[in-house]
Motif scaffolding. Structure first.
Motif, PDB file in Angstrom:
ATOM      1  N   TYR A 129       0.830  -1.199   0.000  1.00 29.06           N
ATOM      2  CA  TYR A 129       0.000   0.000   0.000  1.00 29.06           C
ATOM      3  C   TYR A 129       0.867   1.253   0.000  1.00 29.06           C
ATOM      4  N   SER A 132       1.991   2.032  -3.491  1.00 30.78           N
ATOM      5  CA  SER A 132       0.916   2.592  -4.310  1.00 30.78           C
ATOM      6  C   SER A 132       0.575   4.019  -3.903  1.00 30.78           C
ATOM      7  N   ARG A 138       9.350   2.178  -5.294  1.00 28.91           N
ATOM      8  CA  ARG A 138       8.785   1.048  -6.034  1.00 28.91           C
ATOM      9  C   ARG A 138       9.662  -0.193  -5.921  1.00 28.91           C
TER      10      ARG A 138
END
Length: 395
Positions: A129, A132, A138
């Motif tokens: 989460y 995102s 990333r």
């Protein structure tokens, strides 16, 4: 000196709905964890107890990051060390770390493989989460997941087309010992039923062992869910015979139906009789009115409040001890006994599936424990090779 560390904490919304979040050392909410847990509860319709378990796992992860000087968004590459810390670092009491000597070689583990894996599920959920939401780089996903394809899956899991597809597989996971799953024996349930000291407790035993409800489903029943008439069409219900409606709803006692869909559980004569006796007992002790919940406290304070799922678990522990069983017989073991008895009585898989309120036919597999005599009879029905090839004698 005792030190207060990160901990899980319940939050009550103005609507009365609850979820669990994570507080830091200053008793401030950890924003990214709170956003994720709140989204799970209200955005994805997960149970309050799910957020409680995840909040506890996230609190352990953030506690480890602080203790080892790591930044939580980037500590995914060191989850292996976190797993070692989980295994040997003692648990806390109400979020307070009690000073103990750090364990050395040969120390007994503080947490088992199953518990560690569940904590890792929460950590992976938080980090995914955070990626995102832009709170973590990333590259974290590559540290906690590896890219796998369908070539290592059995044929049954690849689908009809059998094509190659890719999936994410967790990098960190312990091999869990095979847990022995058991059902309650019929004589154990009978002994516990006899050991009951109230009509309410006997009804609880039958709702789990004779109707097959989970304890959260039984604790969440309302009186309006119960239809005991042979024909309930006057109540707007077309289902024939006595039955209860099992529905997922928000309950003040924390009860929660695992099934997302509503379903109907039929009742036999014995359970209907238990309902009658319980209604008489409840009316005698508390009179008319009261809570719309079916099962309420009748013998201990606070009187009249809904019975919680935890109270049903405590009841089973007391009954097993009172009946002298010599082992713990939990509520879910009664549900497994119900499923097995239906199958032994000739119930088909779709009937078992409907009675358990499950959507998938495969979901009832872990609940079926064939009676040994039925398994032996199945073997004896198979003819021997000599009998198959023996020619008939002429008369």
């Amino acid at each position: 000196m005792l030190e207060l560390l990160m901990r899980a904490f319940p939050v009550v919304m103005p609507s009365g709905q609850r979820y669990w979040t994570v507080l830091d050392d200053s008793l401030e909410v950890v924003p990214v964890a709170d956003h994720w847990l709140r989204n799970l509860r209200f955005g994805r319709d997960r149970a309050e107890l799910t957020t409680k378990a995840y909040a506890g796992g996230v609190a352990l992860y953030l506690r480890w990051c602080r203790a080892t000087g790591r930044r939580w968004p980037e500590a995914g590459r060191d989850l292996g060390l976190f797993m070692v810390w989980l295994k040997y670092t003692p648990a806390t009491r109400d979020g307070v770390v009690v000073p103990v000597v750090q364990p050395g070689p040969g120390a007994a583990p503080a947490r088992g493989e199953r518990r560690i894996n569940r904590v890792l599920v929460a950590v992976r959920g938080l980090l995914s989460y955070a990626v995102s939401a832009g709170e973590a780089p990333r590259g974290v996903l590559g540290q906690i997941y590896e890219l796998a394809d369908s070539r290592d899956l059995p044929t049954e899991a690849t689908g009809e087309d059998g094509g190659l597809f890719y999936r994410l597989r967790p990098v960190h996971r312990l091999r869990e010992p095979v847990a022995e799953v058991d059902r309650a024996a019929d004589d154990e349930l009978v002994a516990m039923f006899i050991a009951c000291r109230s009509a309410r407790d006997r009804l609880v035993m039958l709702l789990l062992g004779r109707v097959g409800l989970r304890r959260g489903q039984a604790a969440g029943l309302r009186r309006s869910d119960v239809h005991l008439l042979p024909d309930s069409r006057a109540l707007g219900c077309e289902y024939p015979g006595a039955h209860v409606h099992v529905r997922r709803r928000e309950n003040s006692n924390g009860a929660w139906s695992k099934s997302r869909h509503s379903w109907v559980a039929p009742l036999d004569f014995l359970t209907v009789s238990a309902f009658d006796l319980y209604y008489e007992e409840r009316h005698r002790l508390q009179g008319d009115g009261g809570s719309d919940f079916l099962l309420v406290n009748l013998f201990r304070a606070p009187l009249g409040v809904p019975m919680s799922p935890e109270a049903i678990g405590e009841l089973f522990e007391r009954l097993a001890e009172r009946a002298g069983l010599g082992r713990r017989v939990g509520p879910h073991m009664a549900r497994r006994a119900f499923c097995s008895n239906v199958a032994d009585a000739g119930g088909t898989p779709d009937e078992v599936q409907a009675l358990l309120g499950q959507r998938s036919p495969d979901s009832s597999g872990p609940y079926r424990f064939p009676d040994p005599s039925r398994a032996r009879a199945a073997v004896e029905r198979v003819p021997t090779p000599r009998a198959v090839g023996r020619p008939e004698k002429s008369r």
